[in-house]
Design a protein around this motif. Structure first.
Motif, short mmCIF file in Angstrom:
data_model
loop_
_atom_site.label_atom_id
_atom_site.label_comp_id
_atom_site.label_asym_id
_atom_site.label_seq_id
_atom_site.Cartn_x
_atom_site.Cartn_y
_atom_site.Cartn_z
N GLU A 9 0.82 -1.21 0.00
CA GLU A 9 0.00 0.00 0.00
C GLU A 9 0.86 1.27 0.00
O GLU A 9 0.56 2.23 -0.71
CB GLU A 9 -0.94 -0.02 1.20
N GLU A 10 1.92 1.28 0.78
CA GLU A 10 2.79 2.45 0.83
C GLU A 10 3.42 2.74 -0.52
O GLU A 10 3.45 3.88 -0.98
CB GLU A 10 3.87 2.26 1.89
N LEU A 13 0.88 4.18 -2.90
CA LEU A 13 0.60 5.60 -2.67
C LEU A 13 1.74 6.48 -3.18
O LEU A 13 1.49 7.53 -3.78
CB LEU A 13 0.36 5.86 -1.18
N LEU A 16 1.30 6.64 -6.84
CA LEU A 16 0.15 7.47 -7.19
C LEU A 16 0.49 8.95 -7.13
O LEU A 16 0.18 9.70 -8.06
CB LEU A 16 -1.01 7.15 -6.24
N ARG A 27 -4.55 -0.72 -7.70
CA ARG A 27 -5.72 -0.17 -7.02
C ARG A 27 -6.31 -1.17 -6.03
O ARG A 27 -6.87 -0.77 -5.01
CB ARG A 27 -6.79 0.22 -8.03
N LEU A 30 -5.27 -0.91 -2.30
CA LEU A 30 -5.82 0.12 -1.42
C LEU A 30 -7.09 -0.39 -0.73
O LEU A 30 -8.00 -0.89 -1.40
CB LEU A 30 -6.13 1.39 -2.22
N VAL A 35 -7.63 5.96 -0.76
CA VAL A 35 -6.38 6.38 -0.14
C VAL A 35 -6.66 6.67 1.33
O VAL A 35 -7.52 7.49 1.65
CB VAL A 35 -5.83 7.65 -0.84
N ALA A 40 -1.25 8.28 4.08
CA ALA A 40 -0.71 9.26 3.14
C ALA A 40 0.03 10.36 3.89
O ALA A 40 1.14 10.74 3.50
CB ALA A 40 -1.84 9.85 2.29
N ILE A 124 -10.07 10.02 -1.18
CA ILE A 124 -9.32 9.91 0.07
C ILE A 124 -10.30 9.61 1.20
O ILE A 124 -11.33 10.28 1.32
CB ILE A 124 -8.53 11.21 0.36
#
Length: 128
Positions: A9-10, A13, A16, A27, A30, A35, A40, A124
């Motif tokens: 996930e990190e 991001l 992204l 995707r 996530l 997000v 984030a 988000i």
């Protein structure tokens, strides 16, 4: 998955925010396809404190050479800025810089503008 390599996930991001794009497999990493604001914020602050810029490790070109972007800066004097390079006419870009008094304010402003710009169709989750 990015070019056949599994990412977490990190990493998704970071990609992204650097490229304004995630592919379909990325995707799915996530949670709920959103997000997480808390993650984030944590990633952006860590990167910003380490390199002085986010995304990237140095300032993007300004004006017409830079294209459109938003970038955060933490300079040597601990001054905090949100840089924007926006298109004002066809392929013509103008650079501006807005100062902030705290890292949380700076990061929140960045996340809000990125979400308003579309964030590759992602939203988000401000509660997570």
């Amino acid at each position: 998955m990015s070019d056949g390599i599994l990412i977490n996930e990190e990493q998704a991001l970071l990609k992204l925010f650097a490229t304004d794009h995630l592919n379909v497999p990325e995707r799915t990493i996530l949670p709920n396809g959103k997000v997480r604001a808390s993650l984030a914020r944590e990633l952006i602050e860590k990167h910003l404190c380490l390199y002085g810029w986010f995304p990237a490790t140095e300032q993007y070109p300004t004006g017409d050479q830079g294209g459109a972007y938003y970038q955060l800066e933490l300079d040597k004097n601990e001054s905090l800025s949100l840089h924007s390079n926006v298109e004002y006419a066809y392929l013509r870009y103008k650079h501006s810089k807005k100062r902030f008094s705290s890292i949380p304010q700076l990061i929140t402003a960045y996340l809000r503008v990125k979400e308003d710009e579309g964030l590759d169709g992602l939203s988000i989750d401000w509660d997570r």
